[in-house]
Write a protein that holds these residues in place. Structure first.
Motif, PDB file in Angstrom:
ATOM      1  N   ILE A   2      -4.371  13.690  -5.381  1.00 31.50           N
ATOM      2  CA  ILE A   2      -5.422  13.194  -4.633  1.00 31.50           C
ATOM      3  C   ILE A   2      -5.333  12.924  -3.146  1.00 31.50           C
ATOM      4  O   ILE A   2      -4.293  12.529  -2.822  1.00 31.50           O
ATOM      5  N   SER A   3      -6.249  13.557  -2.394  1.00 31.66           N
ATOM      6  CA  SER A   3      -6.266  13.242  -0.781  1.00 31.66           C
ATOM      7  C   SER A   3      -7.443  12.392  -0.518  1.00 31.66           C
ATOM      8  O   SER A   3      -8.611  12.672  -0.856  1.00 31.66           O
ATOM      9  N   VAL A   4      -6.950  11.206  -0.065  1.00 30.69           N
ATOM     10  CA  VAL A   4      -8.044  10.312   0.727  1.00 30.69           C
ATOM     11  C   VAL A   4      -8.017  10.577   2.203  1.00 30.69           C
ATOM     12  O   VAL A   4      -7.150  10.527   2.676  1.00 30.69           O
ATOM     13  N   PHE A  28       2.001   7.760  -7.022  1.00 29.30           N
ATOM     14  CA  PHE A  28       2.831   8.033  -6.036  1.00 29.30           C
ATOM     15  C   PHE A  28       2.887   9.460  -5.209  1.00 29.30           C
ATOM     16  O   PHE A  28       3.233   9.400  -4.357  1.00 29.30           O
ATOM     17  N   GLY A  29       2.320  10.254  -5.863  1.00 34.09           N
ATOM     18  CA  GLY A  29       2.259  11.734  -5.458  1.00 34.09           C
ATOM     19  C   GLY A  29       0.955  11.956  -4.755  1.00 34.09           C
ATOM     20  O   GLY A  29       0.836  12.911  -4.159  1.00 34.09           O
ATOM     21  N   ASP A  30      -0.009  10.792  -4.560  1.00 31.53           N
ATOM     22  CA  ASP A  30      -1.150  11.107  -3.934  1.00 31.53           C
ATOM     23  C   ASP A  30      -0.989  10.850  -2.436  1.00 31.53           C
ATOM     24  O   ASP A  30      -0.058  10.590  -2.005  1.00 31.53           O
ATOM     25  N   GLU A  31      -1.891  11.119  -1.486  1.00 24.52           N
ATOM     26  CA  GLU A  31      -1.889  11.046  -0.123  1.00 24.52           C
ATOM     27  C   GLU A  31      -3.031  10.349   0.551  1.00 24.52           C
ATOM     28  O   GLU A  31      -3.962  10.599  -0.110  1.00 24.52           O
ATOM     29  N   VAL A  32      -2.869   9.782   1.745  1.00 22.79           N
ATOM     30  CA  VAL A  32      -3.865   9.209   2.428  1.00 22.79           C
ATOM     31  C   VAL A  32      -3.709   9.839   3.948  1.00 22.79           C
ATOM     32  O   VAL A  32      -2.713   9.635   4.501  1.00 22.79           O
ATOM     33  N   ILE A  33      -4.916  10.532   4.430  1.00 19.22           N
ATOM     34  CA  ILE A  33      -4.671  11.360   5.638  1.00 19.22           C
ATOM     35  C   ILE A  33      -5.612  10.639   6.338  1.00 19.22           C
ATOM     36  O   ILE A  33      -6.771  10.494   6.248  1.00 19.22           O
ATOM     37  N   VAL A  89     -10.573  15.735  -3.239  1.00 18.62           N
ATOM     38  CA  VAL A  89     -10.443  15.137  -2.062  1.00 18.62           C
ATOM     39  C   VAL A  89     -11.633  13.902  -1.839  1.00 18.62           C
ATOM     40  O   VAL A  89     -12.626  13.987  -2.192  1.00 18.62           O
ATOM     41  N   PHE A  90     -11.180  12.919  -1.415  1.00 20.73           N
ATOM     42  CA  PHE A  90     -12.053  11.789  -1.094  1.00 20.73           C
ATOM     43  C   PHE A  90     -12.255  11.589   0.444  1.00 20.73           C
ATOM     44  O   PHE A  90     -11.199  11.461   1.159  1.00 20.73           O
TER      45      PHE A  90
END
Length: 241
Positions: A2-4, A28-33, A89-90
């Motif tokens: 997941i990308s936020v 843990f493998g997700d990301e916040v951009i 993508v959120f």
């Protein structure tokens, strides 16, 4: 994965609470951009103090000056999307608060759709709910140009394939969420979720395009329509649809 994607600018007042409400739902493998276009307050200091490896911050310099403030937001969000690596993508504003079931519900809905748009509650600066549901079950798909602002980015999540037809944004685009929502209705599999999944904060610093006059609104609708037609045509030709 997941990308936020969050576009920030002087969001020190609420950014920590927003990030906490998001990170608690991610693996843990997700990301916040985060793309920040020149905050002069403590926004970046607060973000860095959270010290979470899932957060990636990009400094963004706006390419030009404009009197339409939402165009700054639009370009800033485009920068986040260019860096997103996730399968889902959120989009997120810097001053709202996600409800604990947002990610689970959206990922479930995306099993059979390309983009999900969900309902949301309105809260004020004192965290008081002033409106239980924004759409209240009355969202009307395909009502592209009769009403402005049907698609709210903060209430969107979509599959990565959506980026293939929404990027790059048109040069003079102002409403990025409207653009993504319209194209997803035409080229993708669109789903409306009636459950409110965020608390949307309404306050005096909300970015708005309401100051634009009638002639500009008319022009912008025709401009958007033209851009949509061109993008759909070129996408279908390229993919032989």
């Amino acid at each position: 994965m997941i990308s936020v994607c969050i576009a920030t600018h002087n969001g020190e007042k609420y950014i920590k609470r927003q990030l906490e409400s998001i990170l608690s739902q991610l693996d843990f493998g997700d990301e916040v951009i985060i793309s920040d276009d020149g905050s002069t307050d403590a926004t970046l200091t607060i973000i860095n103090s959270i010290n979470d490896a899932r957060i990636r911050v990009y400094n963004f310099k706006q390419p030009d000056k404009t009197k339409h403030l939402h165009r700054y937001v639009c370009k800033n969000f485009e920068n986040t999307l260019k860096h997103a690596k996730g399968d889902f993508v959120f989009l997120s504003d810097q001053d709202d608060e996600w409800l604990p079931n947002k990610v689970d519900v959206c990922v479930r809905d995306l099993e059979n759709s390309d983009l999900v748009l969900h309902d949301f509650s309105h809260i004020n600066e004192r965290d008081e709910i002033v409106k239980e549901k924004h759409y209240n079950g009355r969202f009307r798909p395909h009502n592209y140009f009769l009403r402005r602002g049907l698609h709210y980015g903060c209430a969107m999540a979509f599959r990565r394939n959506v980026l293939e037809y929404v990027l790059p944004f048109p040069k003079n685009l102002i409403l990025h969420d409207y653009w993504i929502g319209i194209l997803s209705e035409i080229l993708g599999n669109f789903y409306y979720e009636e459950t409110p999944l965020i608390k949307y904060r309404v306050h005096q610093n909300n970015t708005s395009v309401s100051q634009n006059g009638f002639l500009f609104k008319l022009y912008y609708r025709f401009y958007t329509l033209l851009c949509v037609m061109v993008r759909c045509f070129t996408y279908k030709i390229h993919h032989k649809i």
